[in-house]
Write a protein that holds these residues in place. Structure first.
Motif, PDB file in Angstrom:
ATOM      1  N   ILE A 238     -12.263  -5.611 -30.120  1.00 40.47           N
ATOM      2  CA  ILE A 238     -12.538  -6.569 -31.202  1.00 40.47           C
ATOM      3  C   ILE A 238     -11.219  -7.122 -31.717  1.00 40.47           C
ATOM      4  O   ILE A 238     -10.261  -6.364 -31.933  1.00 40.47           O
ATOM      5  CB  ILE A 238     -13.333  -5.885 -32.341  1.00 40.47           C
ATOM      6  N   ASP A 239     -11.158  -8.460 -31.885  1.00 40.10           N
ATOM      7  CA  ASP A 239      -9.967  -9.110 -32.440  1.00 40.10           C
ATOM      8  C   ASP A 239      -9.933  -8.833 -33.943  1.00 40.10           C
ATOM      9  O   ASP A 239     -10.812  -9.297 -34.682  1.00 40.10           O
ATOM     10  CB  ASP A 239     -10.036 -10.621 -32.177  1.00 40.10           C
ATOM     11  N   PRO A 240      -8.940  -8.050 -34.438  1.00 41.13           N
ATOM     12  CA  PRO A 240      -8.945  -7.691 -35.865  1.00 41.13           C
ATOM     13  C   PRO A 240      -8.720  -8.891 -36.784  1.00 41.13           C
ATOM     14  O   PRO A 240      -9.110  -8.869 -37.947  1.00 41.13           O
ATOM     15  CB  PRO A 240      -7.800  -6.688 -35.992  1.00 41.13           C
ATOM     16  N   ALA A 241      -8.089  -9.971 -36.257  1.00 38.37           N
ATOM     17  CA  ALA A 241      -7.809 -11.145 -37.106  1.00 38.37           C
ATOM     18  C   ALA A 241      -9.098 -11.899 -37.444  1.00 38.37           C
ATOM     19  O   ALA A 241      -9.330 -12.295 -38.582  1.00 38.37           O
ATOM     20  CB  ALA A 241      -6.817 -12.061 -36.399  1.00 38.37           C
ATOM     21  N   THR A 242      -9.959 -12.086 -36.407  1.00 39.89           N
ATOM     22  CA  THR A 242     -11.187 -12.878 -36.618  1.00 39.89           C
ATOM     23  C   THR A 242     -12.429 -12.017 -36.729  1.00 39.89           C
ATOM     24  O   THR A 242     -13.462 -12.460 -37.244  1.00 39.89           O
ATOM     25  CB  THR A 242     -11.368 -13.859 -35.445  1.00 39.89           C
ATOM     26  N   ALA A 258      -6.598 -10.059 -19.726  1.00 44.99           N
ATOM     27  CA  ALA A 258      -5.315  -9.367 -19.916  1.00 44.99           C
ATOM     28  C   ALA A 258      -4.393 -10.196 -20.807  1.00 44.99           C
ATOM     29  O   ALA A 258      -3.698  -9.661 -21.683  1.00 44.99           O
ATOM     30  CB  ALA A 258      -4.650  -9.108 -18.563  1.00 44.99           C
ATOM     31  N   ARG A 259      -4.399 -11.537 -20.607  1.00 44.60           N
ATOM     32  CA  ARG A 259      -3.583 -12.434 -21.425  1.00 44.60           C
ATOM     33  C   ARG A 259      -4.044 -12.377 -22.889  1.00 44.60           C
ATOM     34  O   ARG A 259      -3.251 -12.358 -23.819  1.00 44.60           O
ATOM     35  CB  ARG A 259      -3.686 -13.857 -20.868  1.00 44.60           C
ATOM     36  N   ARG A 260      -5.365 -12.346 -23.087  1.00 42.89           N
ATOM     37  CA  ARG A 260      -5.933 -12.294 -24.442  1.00 42.89           C
ATOM     38  C   ARG A 260      -5.534 -10.987 -25.148  1.00 42.89           C
ATOM     39  O   ARG A 260      -5.184 -10.985 -26.328  1.00 42.89           O
ATOM     40  CB  ARG A 260      -7.469 -12.396 -24.310  1.00 42.89           C
ATOM     41  N   LEU A 261      -5.584  -9.868 -24.396  1.00 38.02           N
ATOM     42  CA  LEU A 261      -5.211  -8.566 -24.970  1.00 38.02           C
ATOM     43  C   LEU A 261      -3.734  -8.551 -25.368  1.00 38.02           C
ATOM     44  O   LEU A 261      -3.364  -7.981 -26.392  1.00 38.02           O
ATOM     45  CB  LEU A 261      -5.497  -7.437 -23.971  1.00 38.02           C
TER      46      LEU A 261
END
Length: 597
Positions: A238-242, A258-261
């Motif tokens: 889970i993206d903690p920002a959004t 992998a780029r997103r992580l």
């Protein structure tokens, strides 16, 4: 007065402190701490936690058929019968009774029997940190021992070559030594047995590690690690920002994910570690060992020199069709996959004038070890290990498997402890959870990698975080730890509990199932014998020195390297007897741990 007095000069007049100055001076006084607090705290921890650990590790005890089981529930410590002064006067032992609630379960009928069993007396520590045994005050000296973990050392051979050794030292169990020799073979030595090539032990570990129930299901890799590609997520990300879900558990990580992580980690949001499903490494066959430790490369129009000491990555086929195939062209394999290319084979491949050949390059240590390895798969490796550990007994698959399991995979017999597991993970870069305190295949592979790294090799495969390869200073205090009275007593009692467990298992099998009771099954003799031998004749249990109060205090705060699991006066080398630079300000250089030596 016969003594002549001299008038004071004005400069040497006594200073009269004002009330404020006196108050200020009183505030700066240091309160003396309890100097034997370590002894008292250690024994307190043993009574509250150490005994609980012991009972939990031996519960339940099952009979050989698995029908009856004996479980240890709560334990109770009674009040001492006499007070310390009376024990000194009447030559008695200041001790308290140990009782435990035991439940006997019959799995066939579902019948439960609960009762309280007396397990003997445990000597009680006085508030001064001593024990009174048969009227005499005794002190249990703390032991300075090597911390469990893995240690690497380097020796220079007569030929001038560097030889490397890795020692795995557990808290409880047999030592494992992995070392190189002048012929470049990495060999393993279990306890006092003879050496075997490390690849034999790797294959045998692979056979058992695959069936381990406590093997980790998840491992954590840094979000920036290139090894994330192709791995499967163990839990949702889970993206903690959004707050949106980036990917669900079970998703295979591709380039985009992998780029997103990496971008989430760069923003500093949440964990930099990604939970992925643990990969089960297999090193049973020669091919699997080569793929793990080697590097594939393709050679164009190879010459014999370039092929020498390499391994064929796949079947190398002859370009001419085999004769007698009825016109159908079928090439014949000249070299089988995962076969070693020696000088003769290399010349033969060169003569074929092939456009390209795919080979595997491995370090010379693995090359020589595989050459000396008599095992070819997991089963034959287990038999080889059994022959080394039990030279007289004829091995069977079941006996070989259970023997190796009892040496390294049984938590009751082999235990690195949380300290050992933490230090091992830190040293060799493994990611085994702290709860797994037995040796794993992952540890063994990482130790081999580390020894190859110590030799300065460039062909070492990148498996974890980048490590700095350095040998350890055994005498440095960071590689030592103090085992105080509680831990020493717990280790001694473990031996008594092991013997008690053996007797209980035999009695559960032999006694009449209807009439069997917990009291009839449990024998307290091994436990009382262990306690008596520790306090009465143990090397670290000594008559308290009572020349003066300072001598008494020194004795209680003393460290010793002798005792069970430590050094002996005969075998202690000169380096141990020396004062190490890490001792300054921590250990007295006059009263060294070696004592009068």
């Amino acid at each position: 007065m016969s003594q002549r007095t001299r008038p004071l000069s004005p400069g040497s007049m006594p200073t009269v402190l004002t009330a404020k100055a006196q108050a200020r001076r009183a505030k700066t006084q240091v309160i003396l701490p309890n100097l034997v607090e370590m002894q008292l705290q250690s024994f307190e921890n043993f009574l509250n936690e150490g005994l609980r650990e012991l009972f939990d590790s031996f519960s339940p005890i099952e009979d050989f058929t698995g029908t009856l089981s004996l479980e240890f529930l709560e334990y109770y410590l009674g009040e001492p019968k006499w007070d310390p002064n009376e024990c000194r006067e009447r030559d008695l032992t200041y001790e308290m009774p140990l009782k435990v609630k035991v439940r006997l379960v019959n799995k066939e009928t579902g019948e439960l029997k609960e009762s309280e069993v007396y397990l003997g007396e445990i000597p009680c520590m006085t508030e001064r940190g001593t024990f009174i045994i048969n009227g005499a005050e005794r002190v249990v000296v703390s032991q300075l021992s090597r911390s469990p973990g893995v240690y690497f050392s380097e020796t220079i051979d007569y030929s001038g070559r560097s030889l490397y050794t890795g020692q795995v030292i557990p808290r409880e169990g047999v030592w494992l030594e992995v070392e190189t020799d002048v012929t470049d073979v990495i060999s393993a030595k279990i306890g006092q047995s003879r050496r075997m090539p490390i690849t034999t032990l790797l294959r045998a570990f692979s056979a058992i590690d695959a069936a381990q129930p406590h093997a980790p299901k998840t491992e954590f890799l840094p979000a920036r690690s290139p090894k994330l590609l192709g791995r499967t997520l163990a839990e949702p990300v889970i993206d903690p920002a959004t707050g949106e879900m980036v990917a669900d558990g079970g998703t295979v990580i591709d380039e985009e994910l992998a780029r997103r992580l990496r971008s989430i980690a760069a923003q500093g949001g949440g964990e930099n570690q990604v939970a992925v499903e643990a990969q089960r490494v297999r090193v049973g066959t020669t091919g699997e060992i080569l793929e793990l430790f080697g590097r594939r490369e393709t050679l164009r129009r190879p010459k014999a020199d370039a092929l020498l000491d390499k391994w064929a990555a796949k079947d190398i086929l002859s370009p001419t069709p085999e004769a007698g195939t009825g016109g159908r062209g079928r090439s014949r394999p000249v070299v089988r996959a995962y076969s070693y290319i020696d000088e003769e084979t290399a010349k033969h491949i060169e003569a074929l004038k092939l456009d390209e050949v795919e080979v595997i390059t491995v370090h010379r240590y693995i090359n020589r070890s595989l050459e000396n390895d008599r095992a070819r798969d997991e089963e034959s490796a287990l038999n080889e290990v059994h022959k080394v550990l039990r030279p007289g007994d004829p091995p069977t698959q079941e006996s070989a498997r259970s023997l190796l399991h009892s040496f390294f995979f049984d938590p009751k017999r082999y235990d690195l402890g949380r300290v050992g597991r933490y230090k091992m993970n830190k040293k060799i870069g493994t990611t085994v959870p702290l709860s797994v305190t037995t040796l794993t295949l992952q540890d063994l592979i990482a130790i081999v990698d580390y020894i190859i790294g110590l030799s300065g090799a460039s062909e070492i495969p990148e498996r974890g975080e980048s490590l700095t390869y350095e040998v350890d200073d055994i005498d440095h205090l960071r590689n030592k730890r103090v085992r105080s009275v509680g831990e020493l007593l717990q280790n001694q009692l473990r031996g008594g509990f092991l013997r008690m467990e053996r007797v209980a298992r035999e009695r559960l099998t032999s006694l009449d199932r209807e009439a069997v009771t917990p009291q009839a099954v449990i024998s307290i003799k091994p436990i009382t014998a262990a306690v008596r031998s520790f306090f009465g004749s143990g090397q670290l249990s000594q008559f308290m020195q009572q020349t003066n109060p300072l001598d008494e205090l020194t004795h209680k705060r003393r460290l010793s390297v002798l005792g069970p699991g430590g050094l002996s006066r005969q075998s202690a080398k000169l380096e141990v007897r020396d004062v190490h630079h890490s001792h300054y300000g921590r250990i007295c250089p006059i009263e060294t741990p070696e004592g009068p030596n």
